[in-house]
Enzyme design. Structure first.
Site, PDB file in Angstrom:
ATOM      1  N   GLY A 288       0.803  -1.220   0.000  1.00 24.67           N
ATOM      2  CA  GLY A 288       0.000   0.000   0.000  1.00 24.67           C
ATOM      3  C   GLY A 288       0.836   1.269   0.000  1.00 24.67           C
ATOM      4  O   GLY A 288       1.930   1.326  -0.573  1.00 24.67           O
ATOM      5  N   SER A 289       0.353   2.293   0.697  1.00 24.88           N
ATOM      6  CA  SER A 289       0.884   3.647   0.551  1.00 24.88           C
ATOM      7  C   SER A 289       2.284   3.868   1.101  1.00 24.88           C
ATOM      8  O   SER A 289       2.846   4.936   0.915  1.00 24.88           O
ATOM      9  CB  SER A 289      -0.076   4.650   1.207  1.00 24.88           C
ATOM     10  OG  SER A 289      -1.293   4.713   0.486  1.00 24.88           O
TER      11      SER A 289
END
Length: 585
Positions: A288-289
């Protein structure tokens, strides 16, 4: 008339015979002289022998090398062998050791009544099967194992039975004093002391050939704290698993590595596959981020973007069948610091478009994210990369989707971004103090400073505020990604992660926590994102390990205002750009 007084001699006193001088004949004197000479020679020989043995002992104790000790150990009789070398943490705390035990075997040819002998044995060793023992004792073979590594009490009780044909062999049993605390890093052995996982397997030959303890980079105090905090997060959010890593950003030493659920290596045979699975090194996940750290660093380092640049994030990006949106959209123009701080997928994807596919591939390779981690353990997972690294892949990989890597790879790559821009491979072995660590530059020092400012903004003002620790200047990045199940992303199964470094003025340590499939709670407003799940755990870990690692809180006002100026400048630039956009429309 004067009387003369002299000594009074009692009438019963014995008469003392006059002293006679002992005279030896010639043969007797010669014999005594020969005896004296022989005693003197024997004494000199014994003295020389003890002198030589003593000198050799001093030489072995003070000036012997590992090679000479290994040769001496291999030449020693089996009954005097010391077994497999110990494994210790960086402070000398024993993590694995070998203790001598007795193993029971039999020569069935000497057993007259197998049924009676088996019944007596099972009465002492209750964990054995009567049928199996009787079958072995009646087999007629010359050698059969009955039980390995008996306890001292079992040894005594079997010996007391006095059954002819039963014998003991001296062996060594591997013991793990810390139990499950460092199970995946240390690993375990089989009954014959052969390494099966972890450091036991990776350094099997060294441990068997050397008496010198193997010193790992782990700090068992830090390990305990990390495991305790990720276990608490896992339990609180009803997750199926969790992993955590603490790295020295300058040397690459792994101070702690935990994977849950875990197992007790003293009873490794009872562990299931999921417990033996090392999520920190063998598992690979879409993180993810946290990948936005890499995308932003590359954009700044390549000159494609500056901190004053930005993008209009008010509209989703549509590419083929994919639509890229923001989790909490701002619906306006965002500067680079805001894109990072608010974790904008749209803004990050637009930055990746400026970098290009080939540039992204090259940078991910430079960070070590396209190959298995170089850590010494055998349980290392290979990254999952796109079959065809297309333009769509470039957009999704920029914010951590479409590429799966292990937590240890992410922690190592983040270390290179914050430590001044030098990639140092992670290691499970302790490095001697003062060792000059060689690395490979991946970003410039100025880019590293900018990224430290941005990561600090995330904790001060953005999605990572629950990781902040007063005075320790924590910086980091959240990550939340839906899991891919049977080729489709499932929204109620996700990976929540947070990676941090501290202190951000001169980062020394990187901490990563990943929680697998957490469930939202009422107090988290049903959110199970990295900011709600993993960030608080990282903050607690940092707060507890900082005093142990000698990182003192800074005094008020010590932190520079560069980050505050950066944020103010970013917001001013965003307002200006938004006004220009509105005017243009």
């Amino acid at each position: 008339m004067t009387k003369r007084i002299g000594p009074v001699i009692p009438p019963f006193a014995p008469k003392i015979a006059p002293r006679r001088e002992l005279r030896l004949t010639g043969n007797t004197a010669a014999a005594l002289e020969i005896g004296r000479t022989r005693l003197l020679v024997a004494g000199m020989v014994f003295a020389m022998a003890f002198t030589v043995v003593g000198a050799r002992l001093v030489d072995l104790a003070l000036w012997s090398t590992p090679d000479t000790r290994r040769e001496a150990r291999s030449a020693a009789p089996a009954e005097y062998a010391t077994g497999r070398a110990d494994i210790v943490d960086r402070n000398g705390i024993v993590l694995a050791t070998s203790v001598p035990t007795a193993s029971l075997y039999a020569d069935p040819r000497l057993i007259r009544d197998p049924a009676r002998a088996a019944s007596a044995l099972v009465g002492v060793l209750s964990d054995l099967s009567p049928g199996e023992v009787q079958a072995k004792l009646a087999s007629g073979r010359s050698f059969v194992w009955l039980k390995r590594n008996l306890t001292p009490r079992e040894h005594f009780e079997v010996n007391r039975l006095g059954i002819p044909g039963l014998n003991f062999r001296r062996e060594f049993q591997r013991i793990y004093p810390m139990g499950s605390l460092s199970a995946h890093s240390v690993g375990f052995t089989d009954v014959d002391s052969g390494g099966l996982s972890g450091a036991e397997r990776a350094f099997d030959k060294v441990l068997n050939e050397s008496a010198v303890p193997l010193r790992l980079s782990l700090d068992i105090r830090v390990q305990h704290i990390l495991r305790e905090e990720i276990a608490a997060a896992m339990a609180r959010f009803g997750a199926i698993g969790a992993a955590g890593v603490v790295l020295d950003a300058r040397t690459g030493e792994t101070l702690a590595m935990a994977s849950l659920p875990d197992f007790d290596p003293n009873h490794a045979g009872t562990a299931v596959d999921d417990e033996r699975f090392n999520r920190a090194t063998l598992g690979v996940y879409e993180m993810g981020s946290v990948f936005k750290i890499f995308t932003t660093a590359q954009a700044l380092d390549s000159g494609a973007m500056t901190l004053n640049d930005g993008f209009d994030t008010s509209k989703p990006i549509r590419a083929a069948r994919f639509t890229i949106t923001d989790y909490k959209p701002k619906n306006r123009w965002l500067s680079v610091p805001e894109i990072f701080m608010y974790s904008s997928n749209i803004g990050t994807a637009l930055m990746a478009m400026q970098i290009g596919t080939k540039g992204q591939q090259a940078f991910m390779k430079a960070l070590g994210l396209t190959q298995p981690a170089r850590i010494e353990l055998g349980e290392v997972g290979a990254p999952l990369l796109p079959e065809r690294w297309s333009d769509i892949s470039t957009l999704t990989i920029s914010y951590g989707h479409g590429m799966s890597v292990s937590p240890i790879q992410v922690a190592t790559a983040v270390s290179s971004i914050v430590n001044g821009g030098v990639l140092v491979p992670s290691t499970i072995l302790a490095k001697p103090d003062g060792t000059q660590v060689e690395g490979r530059r991946v970003v410039s020092e100025s880019t590293s400073r900018s990224m430290r400012d941005l990561m600090r903004l995330v904790v001060r003002e953005g999605t990572g505020r629950k990781a902040d620790v007063n005075g320790l200047l924590v910086g980091g990045k959240t990550g939340t990604s839906d899991k891919l199940v049977n080729g489709r992303y499932v929204r109620d199964k996700r990976i929540a992660s947070f990676v941090a470094a501290f202190p951000m003025t001169d980062p020394r340590y990187v901490v990563l926590v990943m929680v697998d499939e957490p469930k939202g709670l009422k107090e988290t407003f049903n959110y199970a994102t990295g900011g709600w799940v993993a960030a608080p755990a990282v903050g607690k870990v940092i707060e507890r390990i900082a005093p142990i690692l000698g990182v003192a809180p800074v005094t008020n006002g010590f932190e520079t205002d560069s980050r505050e100026r950066l944020l103010v400048k970013a917001k001013a630039r965003a307002k200006q750009a938004e006004a220009q956009r509105i005017a243009a429309n």
